[in-house]
Design a protein around this motif. Structure first.
Motif, short mmCIF file in Angstrom:
data_model
loop_
_atom_site.label_atom_id
_atom_site.label_comp_id
_atom_site.label_asym_id
_atom_site.label_seq_id
_atom_site.Cartn_x
_atom_site.Cartn_y
_atom_site.Cartn_z
N LEU A 38 0.82 -1.22 0.00
CA LEU A 38 0.00 0.00 0.00
C LEU A 38 0.85 1.26 0.00
CD1 LEU A 38 -2.67 -1.09 2.66
CD2 LEU A 38 -2.78 -1.34 0.17
N PHE A 39 2.05 1.15 0.55
CA PHE A 39 2.94 2.31 0.63
C PHE A 39 4.37 1.80 0.69
CE2 PHE A 39 5.50 5.29 3.07
CZ PHE A 39 5.25 6.50 2.43
N LYS A 40 5.30 2.50 0.01
CA LYS A 40 6.72 2.13 0.05
C LYS A 40 7.56 3.39 -0.17
CE LYS A 40 8.59 -0.10 -3.41
NZ LYS A 40 8.99 -1.18 -4.35
N GLY A 61 16.42 2.17 5.07
CA GLY A 61 15.91 1.29 4.03
C GLY A 61 14.51 1.70 3.61
N GLU A 62 13.79 0.77 3.02
CA GLU A 62 12.44 1.05 2.55
C GLU A 62 11.42 0.63 3.61
OE1 GLU A 62 11.86 -0.91 -1.18
OE2 GLU A 62 12.47 0.88 -2.32
N VAL A 63 10.56 1.57 3.99
CA VAL A 63 9.46 1.26 4.89
C VAL A 63 8.24 0.95 4.03
CG1 VAL A 63 8.85 3.72 5.13
CG2 VAL A 63 8.05 2.06 6.83
N ASP A 134 7.09 16.47 2.36
CA ASP A 134 6.06 15.88 1.49
C ASP A 134 6.01 14.37 1.66
OD1 ASP A 134 5.46 18.39 0.53
OD2 ASP A 134 6.77 18.22 -1.22
N ASN A 135 7.18 13.75 1.66
CA ASN A 135 7.22 12.30 1.88
C ASN A 135 6.68 11.92 3.26
OD1 ASN A 135 8.37 12.12 -0.63
ND2 ASN A 135 10.44 11.69 0.09
N ALA A 142 -0.95 7.34 4.66
CA ALA A 142 -1.03 5.89 4.48
C ALA A 142 -1.11 5.17 5.83
CB ALA A 142 0.17 5.39 3.69
N PHE A 143 -0.37 5.66 6.82
CA PHE A 143 -0.34 5.05 8.15
C PHE A 143 -1.73 5.17 8.81
CE2 PHE A 143 0.40 4.86 12.67
CZ PHE A 143 1.41 3.93 12.83
#
Length: 251
Positions: A38-40, A61-63, A134-135, A142-143
């Motif tokens: 759903l989100f990365k 890393g990537e969450v 923004d990120n 999303a959270f």
């Protein structure tokens, strides 16, 4: 001289053949194959060390926010670059709220009651930092969306369970109500049965009393008919001589 000898010596390129050649490719399962991403986004994660009272870096890393395809709770997973070691893994529960980190518009802080990144569930206070605000805003949206979906799923599940399978307490209460209703029905039926039993001898007495009266009336009727028959015959007998006398006169 030594340099000349070294420069004149032939170059050696050693090659070593492997003793065992691996012919089969090993597939490593991450446990995320059946999940929908759903989100990365790339970020840096920190955890608060309470004994030392300071923030410590857990990894970069990537969450990801993942939703299982087969149905289930949405969770947050983060792995370190290169090693892919898990540094965060927990369900986004309804009690989690993102709070802005002091002095930063691209960082969020939240409390986790059960993070299983190290195998055993532990209570943690985590902070995540993104490249820009923004990120960070996208992550927050999303959270919170994942948190609301998990909350609605948690609320609907007990309701469905209550409708499909009654609890032991409810079953016992229902059984007790049935017994009470049966007792009330039996209590109502007992006086009616007793009254009916009491009325039966009376009905028999009335039938017994009515029977002789009906016999007497029938006997009287029969006697009356018999008397009328006798009178009719006597009248006919009396008319015979008169008719004979009239016939002689006519002759």
């Amino acid at each position: 001289m030594a340099e000349e000898e070294q420069s004149g010596a032939p170059e050696v390129d050693p090659q070593f053949e492997p003793v065992h050649k691996l012919t089969e490719q090993v597939v490593v399962s991450t446990g995320e194959e059946g999940d929908i991403v759903l989100f990365k986004m790339r970020a840096k994660l920190f955890r608060f060390d309470k004994p030392a009272s300071e923030w410590k870096e857990r990894g970069t890393g990537e969450v990801k926010i993942l939703s299982p395809q087969a149905g289930g709770k949405i969770r947050l997973v983060m792995r370190r670059d290169k090693t892919l070691k898990v540094c965060a893994n927990h369900i986004v529960s309804s009690d989690m709220n993102l709070a802005p980190n002091i002095g930063s518009d691209r960082s969020w802080v939240w409390n986790v009651s059960a993070d299983v990144s190290d195998g055993e569930p532990t209570q943690e206070t985590l902070a995540i930092r993104f490249a820009n605000s923004d990120n960070a805003g996208l992550f927050k949206a999303a959270f919170e969306d994942a948190r609301d979906k998990n909350s609605s799923t948690t609320t609907a599940a007990p309701a469905a369970a209550e409708e499909s399978e009654p609890t032991p307490a409810a079953a016992a209460e229902e059984e007790e109500e049935k017994k009470e209703e049966e007792a009330v029905v039996e209590a109502k039926e007992e006086p009616v049965a007793a009254a009916a039993a009491a009325d039966e001898p009376k009905a028999e007495e009335e039938e017994t009393a009515v029977a002789p009266a009906a016999a007497v009336e029938e006997l009287k009727t029969e006697e009356k008919v018999a008397d009328e028959g006798v009178e009719t015959k006597a009248t006919e007998d009396s008319l015979v001589p008169e008719a004979a006398a009239e016939e002689k006169k006519a002759e």
